[in-house]
Design an enzyme around this catalytic site. Structure first.
Site: not given
Ligand code: GUN
Length: 295
Positions: A54, A98, A121
């Site tokens: 990311k 995350q 998100d």
């Molecule tokens: N863990 C797995 N997918 C995601 C996501 O799209 N966002 C976040 N914050 N954590 C994740």
């Protein structure tokens, strides 16, 4: 019939190139880069890889990346304090914590602490409620990416039968709302669904997000249906090796479907591209600027 392969990797690359152009335009107008803060608590290997990816993608799009890696034994209060700092930081347009978080931290409390206007998100209950109510707001990245792939394939989604297999807050529920917003007839199936075969069999659109390797077999699929496979499951393969498979038995399903996403290279690459898109939208919002059409 052999299905068309939906190339999410290529679609995401095109989207990211367009986002880089929009980001450059934003910098010219706002005099700063759009900023995304990503917070990782603990050393989970897969999460660490995602967070690294990311950060790289954010910088490659000409945006500012702020990565915070906290130890696994971080107290909830300390994480909430970091979120408060990021909420108040004008250089930060988007905040992503995350998931999953270590057991001593209540994920819901952390998600609720994020400023809904920085919630790229789309997990905050305010944004979930906006989506369910048909109001503008941030939509979770993976389902929004799936919808982009579906719209690329189908000029009209209205009236189509869609089944979403899986009811998570991250994918299943928001996906169902997005499809409803497009006027699909939506079934949400899950682990307690009695006739999963029947639900899948009548669907023109199948979105599989259950996390069960190859659960959905080829002969369940309605001929010509579009299949979006969100699952990423690592299974044992020959000679002690492992391989990634989706929630759909790909080799079987591609003989029946009209179009299908592969795993890997289908939905996966879309998630980060949409995260960058949501961050850019947030940045425009924070500066009172109108985001270009089609973002
Ligand atoms: N863990 C797995 N997918 C995601 C996501 O799209 N966002 C976040 N914050 N954590 C994740």
């Amino acid at each position: 019939m052999t299905a068309a392969i939906i190339d999410g990797k290529a679609f995401a690359a095109t989207l990211r190139a367009r986002l880089a152009e929009v980001a450059a335009g934003f910098v010219a107008r706002a005099g700063r880069k759009p900023g995304l803060a990503v917070v990782l608590v603990g050393e989970d290997a897969a999460s660490s890889v995602y967070v690294g990816a990311k950060g790289k993608a954010t910088e490659a799009a000409g945006m500012a990346s702020f990565t915070h890696r906290l130890p696994a034994d971080t107290a909830e209060a300390d994480l909430l304090a970091l979120v408060a700092t990021l909420n108040a930081d004008p250089a930060v347009d988007g905040i992503l914590v995350q998931l999953p978080l270590p057991p001593q931290i209540d994920s819901n409390a952390v998600i609720a602490a994020i400023d809904p206007d920085k919630d790229v998100d789309g997990f905050h209950p305010i944004n979930a409620g906006r989506l369910a109510s048909g109001l503008p707001g941030f939509v979770p990245c993976t389902p929004l990416g799936c919808l982009m792939l579906l719209k690329d394939r189908h000029e009209h989604l209205a009236g189509l039968e869609a089944v979403v297999v899986g009811r998570s807050n991250i994918v299943g529920k928001p996906m169902a709302h997005l499809l409803l917003r497009e006027s699909c007839t939506v079934t949400i199936a899950h682990s307690r669904t009695r006739d999963l075969f029947g639900a899948v069999r009548r669907a023109d659109i199948v979105v599989a997000a259950v996390g069960v390797p190859e659960l959905i077999r080829g002969d369940w699929i309605k001929p010509g249906a579009t299949v979006i496979d969100v699952g990423i499951n690592r299974i044992d393969a020959d000679e002690g090796k492992t391989r990634l498979v989706g929630d759909v038995a790909f080799a079987e399903a591609r003989e029946v479907a009209g179009a299908i996403t592969p795993v890997p290279g289908g939905v996966g690459p879309m998630t980060i591209a949409v995260l960058l898109r949501n961050t850019l939208v947030a940045a425009h919002l924070h500066e009172g600027l109108v985001a270009p059409d089609g973002l």
